[in-house]
Each structure stands twice: as structure tokens, then as C-alpha cells.
Design a protein around this motif. Structure first.
Motif, PDB file in Angstrom:
ATOM      1  N   SER A  58       0.829  -1.211   0.000  1.00 31.65           N
ATOM      2  CA  SER A  58       0.000   0.000   0.000  1.00 31.65           C
ATOM      3  C   SER A  58       0.861   1.257   0.000  1.00 31.65           C
ATOM      4  O   SER A  58       0.516   2.267  -0.643  1.00 31.65           O
ATOM      5  CB  SER A  58      -0.922   0.003   1.228  1.00 31.65           C
ATOM      6  N   LEU A  59       1.973   1.228   0.715  1.00 36.11           N
ATOM      7  CA  LEU A  59       2.865   2.388   0.763  1.00 36.11           C
ATOM      8  C   LEU A  59       3.478   2.666  -0.603  1.00 36.11           C
ATOM      9  O   LEU A  59       3.630   3.826  -1.008  1.00 36.11           O
ATOM     10  CB  LEU A  59       3.963   2.155   1.804  1.00 36.11           C
ATOM     11  N   TRP A  60       3.840   1.611  -1.316  1.00 37.13           N
ATOM     12  CA  TRP A  60       4.432   1.793  -2.635  1.00 37.13           C
ATOM     13  C   TRP A  60       3.420   2.396  -3.606  1.00 37.13           C
ATOM     14  O   TRP A  60       3.754   3.301  -4.386  1.00 37.13           O
ATOM     15  CB  TRP A  60       4.946   0.455  -3.168  1.00 37.13           C
ATOM     16  N   TYR A  61       2.199   1.896  -3.572  1.00 30.89           N
ATOM     17  CA  TYR A  61       1.165   2.437  -4.471  1.00 30.89           C
ATOM     18  C   TYR A  61       0.905   3.915  -4.158  1.00 30.89           C
ATOM     19  O   TYR A  61       0.798   4.738  -5.078  1.00 30.89           O
ATOM     20  CB  TYR A  61      -0.126   1.635  -4.327  1.00 30.89           C
ATOM     21  N   ALA A  62       0.785   4.253  -2.874  1.00 29.35           N
ATOM     22  CA  ALA A  62       0.512   5.642  -2.504  1.00 29.35           C
ATOM     23  C   ALA A  62       1.683   6.551  -2.894  1.00 29.35           C
ATOM     24  O   ALA A  62       1.480   7.699  -3.301  1.00 29.35           O
ATOM     25  CB  ALA A  62       0.238   5.736  -1.005  1.00 29.35           C
ATOM     26  N   ARG A  63       2.891   6.019  -2.785  1.00 35.65           N
ATOM     27  CA  ARG A  63       4.059   6.832  -3.160  1.00 35.65           C
ATOM     28  C   ARG A  63       4.063   7.108  -4.663  1.00 35.65           C
ATOM     29  O   ARG A  63       4.396   8.221  -5.100  1.00 35.65           O
ATOM     30  CB  ARG A  63       5.342   6.107  -2.732  1.00 35.65           C
ATOM     31  N   VAL A  64       3.714   6.114  -5.473  1.00 33.18           N
ATOM     32  CA  VAL A  64       3.625   6.327  -6.917  1.00 33.18           C
ATOM     33  C   VAL A  64       2.522   7.339  -7.234  1.00 33.18           C
ATOM     34  O   VAL A  64       2.686   8.222  -8.085  1.00 33.18           O
ATOM     35  CB  VAL A  64       3.366   4.992  -7.644  1.00 33.18           C
ATOM     36  N   ALA A  65       1.387   7.216  -6.534  1.00 36.97           N
ATOM     37  CA  ALA A  65       0.285   8.142  -6.756  1.00 36.97           C
ATOM     38  C   ALA A  65       0.696   9.572  -6.450  1.00 36.97           C
ATOM     39  O   ALA A  65       0.312  10.514  -7.157  1.00 36.97           O
ATOM     40  CB  ALA A  65      -0.915   7.748  -5.895  1.00 36.97           C
ATOM     41  N   GLY A  66       1.488   9.753  -5.417  1.00 31.01           N
ATOM     42  CA  GLY A  66       1.856  11.099  -5.002  1.00 31.01           C
ATOM     43  C   GLY A  66       3.001  11.719  -5.775  1.00 31.01           C
ATOM     44  O   GLY A  66       3.004  12.926  -6.034  1.00 31.01           O
ATOM     45  N   ARG A  95      -4.656   8.766  -7.262  1.00 27.58           N
ATOM     46  CA  ARG A  95      -4.411  10.185  -7.547  1.00 27.58           C
ATOM     47  C   ARG A  95      -5.694  10.894  -7.949  1.00 27.58           C
ATOM     48  O   ARG A  95      -5.964  12.021  -7.512  1.00 27.58           O
ATOM     49  CB  ARG A  95      -3.365  10.314  -8.656  1.00 27.58           C
ATOM     50  N   LEU A  96      -6.510  10.219  -8.749  1.00 31.99           N
ATOM     51  CA  LEU A  96      -7.789  10.797  -9.156  1.00 31.99           C
ATOM     52  C   LEU A  96      -8.700  10.998  -7.952  1.00 31.99           C
ATOM     53  O   LEU A  96      -9.327  12.062  -7.800  1.00 31.99           O
ATOM     54  CB  LEU A  96      -8.472   9.887 -10.178  1.00 31.99           C
ATOM     55  N   GLY A  97      -8.764   9.987  -7.081  1.00 35.20           N
ATOM     56  CA  GLY A  97      -9.604  10.104  -5.895  1.00 35.20           C
ATOM     57  C   GLY A  97      -9.163  11.239  -4.987  1.00 35.20           C
ATOM     58  O   GLY A  97      -9.998  11.978  -4.437  1.00 35.20           O
ATOM     59  N   ALA A  98      -7.858  11.404  -4.830  1.00 28.86           N
ATOM     60  CA  ALA A  98      -7.349  12.485  -3.991  1.00 28.86           C
ATOM     61  C   ALA A  98      -7.575  13.853  -4.635  1.00 28.86           C
ATOM     62  O   ALA A  98      -7.727  14.858  -3.937  1.00 28.86           O
ATOM     63  CB  ALA A  98      -5.859  12.273  -3.717  1.00 28.86           C
ATOM     64  N   TYR A 105      -4.042   9.826  -0.550  1.00 29.32           N
ATOM     65  CA  TYR A 105      -3.819   8.751  -1.506  1.00 29.32           C
ATOM     66  C   TYR A 105      -4.147   7.396  -0.889  1.00 29.32           C
ATOM     67  O   TYR A 105      -4.750   6.533  -1.549  1.00 29.32           O
ATOM     68  CB  TYR A 105      -2.371   8.774  -2.000  1.00 29.32           C
ATOM     69  N   ALA A 106      -3.757   7.194   0.350  1.00 28.75           N
ATOM     70  CA  ALA A 106      -4.043   5.924   1.028  1.00 28.75           C
ATOM     71  C   ALA A 106      -5.544   5.741   1.210  1.00 28.75           C
ATOM     72  O   ALA A 106      -6.077   4.645   1.002  1.00 28.75           O
ATOM     73  CB  ALA A 106      -3.326   5.876   2.372  1.00 28.75           C
ATOM     74  N   ASP A 107      -6.230   6.819   1.609  1.00 29.34           N
ATOM     75  CA  ASP A 107      -7.693   6.747   1.767  1.00 29.34           C
ATOM     76  C   ASP A 107      -8.361   6.405   0.438  1.00 29.34           C
ATOM     77  O   ASP A 107      -9.286   5.592   0.389  1.00 29.34           O
ATOM     78  CB  ASP A 107      -8.245   8.075   2.282  1.00 29.34           C
ATOM     79  N   ALA A 108      -7.894   7.036  -0.639  1.00 24.76           N
ATOM     80  CA  ALA A 108      -8.464   6.775  -1.952  1.00 24.76           C
ATOM     81  C   ALA A 108      -8.219   5.332  -2.370  1.00 24.76           C
ATOM     82  O   ALA A 108      -9.094   4.689  -2.972  1.00 24.76           O
ATOM     83  CB  ALA A 108      -7.875   7.735  -2.986  1.00 24.76           C
ATOM     84  N   GLY A 109      -7.038   4.801  -2.033  1.00 26.67           N
ATOM     85  CA  GLY A 109      -6.754   3.406  -2.338  1.00 26.67           C
ATOM     86  C   GLY A 109      -7.690   2.463  -1.611  1.00 26.67           C
ATOM     87  O   GLY A 109      -8.157   1.463  -2.172  1.00 26.67           O
ATOM     88  N   PHE A 110      -7.993   2.778  -0.373  1.00 21.28           N
ATOM     89  CA  PHE A 110      -8.934   1.972   0.408  1.00 21.28           C
ATOM     90  C   PHE A 110     -10.330   2.044  -0.207  1.00 21.28           C
ATOM     91  O   PHE A 110     -11.022   1.016  -0.339  1.00 21.28           O
ATOM     92  CB  PHE A 110      -8.956   2.476   1.854  1.00 21.28           C
ATOM     93  N   ALA A 111     -10.756   3.243  -0.598  1.00 24.19           N
ATOM     94  CA  ALA A 111     -12.076   3.405  -1.216  1.00 24.19           C
ATOM     95  C   ALA A 111     -12.158   2.653  -2.534  1.00 24.19           C
ATOM     96  O   ALA A 111     -13.171   1.994  -2.831  1.00 24.19           O
ATOM     97  CB  ALA A 111     -12.370   4.894  -1.431  1.00 24.19           C
ATOM     98  N   VAL A 112     -11.088   2.722  -3.337  1.00 25.97           N
ATOM     99  CA  VAL A 112     -11.070   1.987  -4.599  1.00 25.97           C
ATOM    100  C   VAL A 112     -11.204   0.492  -4.352  1.00 25.97           C
ATOM    101  O   VAL A 112     -11.967  -0.208  -5.040  1.00 25.97           O
ATOM    102  CB  VAL A 112      -9.778   2.288  -5.382  1.00 25.97           C
TER     103      VAL A 112
END
Length: 408
Positions: A58-66, A95-98, A105-112
Motif C-alpha cells: 500500500s505504501l508503494w502504491y501511494a508513493r507512486v500516486a503522489g 491520484r484521481l480520488g485524492a 492517496y491511502a484513503d483513496a486506495g482503500f475506497a477503490v
């Protein structure tokens, strides 16, 4: 609203009503898992939400998003962990969700993941319902929900998103919606490396359907010649196969996502066609035909109590193989067999991250169809009792698993 639009809306509402028992059952199982995880984590002084959204991948995905791609970690042993190993669709959605909401980004990943898990459950129901009927569809969804690693479906990981895209791509294949199948396969290829399984399923189904159509056309011509009318009667033309352009479009579109990202990584790293494999090698991950996994299991068997884990792994692999063979014997459509076969092969034959193999098998939902048929044959009260007991065991295991030290 046009007549076509009205028919589409009515069809979607009908499909949703048909799937509603499966979706409600799925939501109940996932809610049980999340509640138990919250209680277990609180008792250990941990945050369940952090475990779901801000640890491991999850940290890696959020880092790419940011910040986009380009981050890497060099370990003391010389290994290089690069974020290029992670496919881009989930970070793009984060990134779109944020961007359109106050979510991080982490919250958006959870929602997705939450939304995608429901879409995946609906897609699994649609596939199983189409092949084996509504009752089997409900049972297939519940079995996917109660898998021991089912808690991953609620994490800010890409498994739920990928399974949703794969399930609906397979449904489109089964119902002849080739353009949609290709587009969904493209998106799946942008989500995980195992998107190749969806591409293989689309291509296999397209080739099989073409062969069947040609055989049917040849048989029709033969029958007409055998019962030919008098020469003075006008000949009836043989109609061409329906929708060859859409089928070809689906076949051409399907691999573009995975191929595009792999080629982009190769260009970025200077590694050409094998650039992505070099990135995976930095994580000590690759495809070795299962040799490393077999050696790992063998090492487990050399001492006690790890021997119990080794025996459990052997039983688990044997069960997966048995379920696949059962699907073949039950006559599952070729697209489902190819898809689950490729997902299983890539999961079991990867050379690293042995503890993550159950998670990597999570998208292989066609493996559950033989069990779904067996569960569907039980009386409703007995099926509910079995499912409830397994759901509770799965929730307990998921809470224990995520509160452990290693990544899922």
C-alpha cells in the motif's frame, strides 16, 4: 431517453436485482472480517486502518500516486527495490480520488478497493450465474469472500481491482462482447503482471469461437448440399460469422495495457524488452517453474514444527490442482480454464515471496466453481451454516495474519 437507453437501464437494474443476494452476503462477510480485525488490532495496540491502507505494498502504491515513478530502495545485500515493479492503474485511481475529494492517496486506495471488491463480487456472480445458474453464482461469491486471505480484498492493494476487471472481462467473453472484453483486459494489464492471464483468456476464447463458427458454417453448407433443392430453385447464401470486426478489435486491444507498461519500463530503464524482468529481479522475483517454491517447501519438512507448515503447503497446492482438474472435468469454458491456469502457474511458479502465494491466487476465482456447485446442492440451512462457520474462521485468520510481522 431513447428506447435503447431505456432497455440498457432496465437490463442493468434486472441484473443488479438478480445479483443482490450475492452482494449482500459478500458485504456481510467482509464487514465481519473488518470488525474482527478492528477488535484484534485494538487489543494489540495497533490501528486496523493503518494495516489496511499504509503498510507493505500500500505504501508503494501511494508513493507512486503522489510522486510518480522513480523511487527505489537499495538493500544492504545489494538488491534494488524499485517502484517500477508496481503497475500504474491503482496509483492513477488513487491520484484521481485524492484530486476530486479530500481523501489522501491511502484513503483513496482503500475506497477503490472497497468499491472494486463489490464490483469483483458482482462479476464473479455474473460469470458463475451465466455458466451454472444463480444459486451457484451466489455460492461462488460467498466462497471468494470467505477465503482465508479474503481480508486482502479490503486492503489498498490491487487484487480487488484486478479481480473485478478480470471477472467482467471473462463475462464479456462468455457473452460475446468482444470490444468490452478487450478494453477490460487492457485495464487489467495495467493493474498487475498477471493481466497476461486475461489476455490469454480473451485470445483463447476468440480463437475457439472462430473455429466453432467455421465448423458450424461448414456443417450448414454440407446439410444444404445433402438436401439440395432443384437446380431451378434460387440458392440460399451462407451468412458470414457475426461480428468478426469486434472480435478482432477485442483481440488487438487486450494486450495493449500490459505490453504498453512493460515496454515503457524497458525504455525508462534502458533494458529494452527485458527491462521489467530486471526490475523484478531486483526484488528477487522471477519465474523458475516452481523450483524455488519446491525447495522452500522441502526445507520446511526438515524440522519440527515447521514440518507441519510444509505439509500444509503441500496439501494446499494439491487442493488447488484438484480444483483445477475438477473444473476441467466439469467442462468449464476454455476462457475460464486458461485464465485460472495462467494465474495459478504464475503464482506457484514465482521464485520469491512464498508467504504471498495465497494472495496471488486470490484472483483465480474459477477454481472455486466446483466447490460452489457442491455448496449449491446443499439445503439452504446447511449451506448457510457451513458458510457462516468458514466466514468466522476466515475473519479470525485474517485478523491474525495482518497483525503478524510479514507482508501478506
Amino acid at each position: 431517453m431513447t428506447d435503447l437507453a431505456t432497455r440498457v437501464v432496465v437490463a442493468r437494474r434486472t441484473a443488479l436485482r438478480r445479483a443482490l443476494p450475492a452482494l449482500c452476503g459478500y458485504a456481510a462477510v467482509r464487514a465481519l472480517g473488518l470488525v474482527l480485525l478492528a477488535g484484534w488490532s485494538a487489543a494489540r495496540g495497533k490501528s486496523a486502518y493503518t494495516l489496511l491502507t499504509a503498510r507493505w505494498d500500500s505504501l508503494w502504491y501511494a508513493r507512486v500516486a503522489g510522486g510518480g515513478y522513480g523511487y527505489q530502495v537499495r538493500l544492504p545485500n545489494g538488491d534494488v527495490h524499485s517502484d517500477l515493479a508496481f503497475f500504474p492503474l491503482l496509483p492513477w485511481l488513487e491520484r484521481l480520488g485524492a484530486a476530486v475529494s479530500p481523501l489522501s492517496y491511502a484513503d483513496a486506495g482503500f475506497a477503490v478497493s472497497l468499491l472494486a471488491s463489490l464490483a469483483a463480487a458482482w462479476g464473479i456472480f455474473a460469470v458463475a450465474d451465466h455458466v451454472y445458474g444463480r444459486r451457484a453464482g451466489v455460492c461462488a461469491v460467498l466462497l471468494w469472500a470467505v477465503l482465508p486471505v479474503g481480508i486482502v480484498q479490503s486492503m489498498a492493494y490491487s487484487e480487488s481491482l484486478f479481480t473485478a476487471l478480470a471477472a467482467w472481462a471473462l463475462y464479456c467473453v462468455l457473452t460475446g462482447r468482444w470490444a468490452s472484453a478487450g478494453a477490460l483486459a487492457l485495464a487489467a494489464g495495467l493493474t498487475r503482471p498477471v493481466g497476461l492471464a486475461v489476455v490469454a483468456a480473451v485470445w483463447t476464447a476468440a480463437v475457439v469461437s472462430l473455429i466453432r463458427e467455421r465448423r458450424a458454417t461448414a456443417g450448414l453448407v454440407h446439410d444444404r448440399r445433402a438436401t439440395a433443392a432443384p437446380a431451378s430453385a434460387p440458392a440460399r447464401p451462407v451468412l458470414p460469422a457475426a461480428g468478426p470486426g469486434r472480435r478482432l478489435l477485442g483481440m488487438l486491444t487486450a494486450p495493449l495495457g500490459a505490453a504498453g507498461y512493460v515496454l515503457w519500463v524497458g525504455h525508462r530503464t534502458g533494458g529494452g524488452l527485458f527491462g521489467y524482468l530486471d526490475v523484478q529481479a531486483g526484488w528477487r522475483n522471477g519465474f523458475d517453474g516452481g523450483y524455488a517454491f519446491a525447495r522452500f517447501v522441502g526445507d520446511k519438512l526438515t524440522s519440527f514444527p515447521s514440518a507441519l507448515a510444509g505439509v500444509g503447503l503441500i496439501v494446499g497446492v494439491a487442493l488447488v490442482i484438484w480444483l483445477y482438474v475438477a473444473g476441467v472435468r466439469q467442462g468449464q469454458p476454455p476462457a475460464l480454464l486458461v485464465y485460472s491456469g495462467v494465474v495459478t502457474a504464475l503464482a506457484l511458479c514465482a521464485s520469491s515471496y512464498f508467504g504471498s502465494k495465497p494472495r496471488l491466487l486470490l484472483p483465480a476465482f474459477p477454481l472455486l466453481l466446483p466447490l460452489a456447485l457442491a455448496l449449491a446442492r446443499l439445503r439452504p440451512s446447511r449451506a448457510a451454516l457451513v458458510t457462516g462457520a468458514v466466514a468466522l474462521a476466515s475473519a479470525v485468520y485474517g485478523a491474525f495474519w495482518l497483525n503478524g510481522s510479514g507482508p501478506p
